[in-house]
Design an enzyme around this catalytic site. Structure first.
Site, PDB file in Angstrom:
ATOM      1  N   ASN A 129      39.090  40.477  32.162  1.00  9.26           N
ATOM      2  CA  ASN A 129      38.065  39.898  33.030  1.00  9.26           C
ATOM      3  C   ASN A 129      36.817  40.773  33.104  1.00  9.26           C
ATOM      4  O   ASN A 129      35.700  40.263  33.064  1.00  9.26           O
ATOM      5  CB  ASN A 129      38.636  39.675  34.427  1.00  9.26           C
ATOM      6  CG  ASN A 129      37.709  38.897  35.330  1.00  9.26           C
ATOM      7  OD1 ASN A 129      36.996  38.004  34.895  1.00  9.26           O
ATOM      8  ND2 ASN A 129      37.723  39.232  36.602  1.00  9.26           N
ATOM      9  N   HIS A 177      36.828  33.889  37.275  1.00 11.71           N
ATOM     10  CA  HIS A 177      36.009  32.678  37.190  1.00 11.71           C
ATOM     11  C   HIS A 177      36.062  32.153  35.758  1.00 11.71           C
ATOM     12  O   HIS A 177      35.939  32.919  34.802  1.00 11.71           O
ATOM     13  CB  HIS A 177      34.534  33.009  37.472  1.00 11.71           C
ATOM     14  CG  HIS A 177      34.164  33.052  38.901  1.00 11.71           C
ATOM     15  ND1 HIS A 177      34.221  34.215  39.635  1.00 11.71           N
ATOM     16  CD2 HIS A 177      33.687  32.095  39.724  1.00 11.71           C
ATOM     17  CE1 HIS A 177      33.790  33.953  40.856  1.00 11.71           C
ATOM     18  NE2 HIS A 177      33.464  32.678  40.942  1.00 11.71           N
TER      19      HIS A 177
END
Length: 168
Positions: free
Chosen positions: A99, A68
């Site tokens: 991430n 995201h």
């Protein structure tokens, strides 16, 4: 490129790389709630252009996370807002160590700053260096070489942080 404007974020999406060029959003203290992410959610193609063929499964077994750019947790006030972040206009292939490590730390930092200052601005720019670009999945989604991220207090020149991450 094409621009996708949503309440949750704005994305400038590169139709050749099948990756955002940048994602920007305002994070307000009142955007944060206690909504939990559902494990079955998949990223949907929200780009109204036939050239944007990337799909959720392009990331599966690629060795990269669906990272995201505007975090789901930044829109945790409601299920609908959180679900809106699960869009291909808001995702880039990220190395799992990035991430789940330093990237996640910047997300937590930004949420803390939003609570402290009430409203902050955030921008993320996936970067492609002048060298071979790895492509993943059947639609050949480009993997960024690096990411730039910046956050500042809304309506001011007060920079909260600038980050540069290599994607490995």
């Amino acid at each position: 490129s094409t621009t996708i404007r949503k309440v949750e974020f704005t994305s400038v999406y590169d139709l050749n790389l099948l990756c955002p060029q940048q994602v920007m959003w305002t994070l307000r203290a009142h955007d944060l709630g206690d909504t939990s992410r559902e494990p079955s959610w998949t990223f949907v193609n929200d780009i109204n252009d036939g050239r944007a063929r990337a799909r959720h499964h392009d990331f599966t077994h690629s060795g990269f996370d669906r990272g995201h750019l505007c975090p789901a947790q930044d829109r945790s006030l409601s299920l609908a807002s959180m679900r809106a972040t699960f869009a291909l206009s808001n995702v880039a292939a990220q190395a799992p160590a990035l991430n789940r490590g330093e990237w996640k730390k910047t997300e937590v930092f930004c949420r803390h700053q939003a609570l402290l200052y009430d409203s902050i601005e955030v921008v993320v720019v996936p970067l492609f260096l002048d060298r071979d670009t790895l492509r993943i999945g059947s639609h050949h989604v480009a993997v960024p070489h690096a990411f730039f991220k910046a956050a500042w207090v809304h309506g001011t020149d007060s920079v909260l942080g600038c980050w540069f991450f290599f994607n490995h």
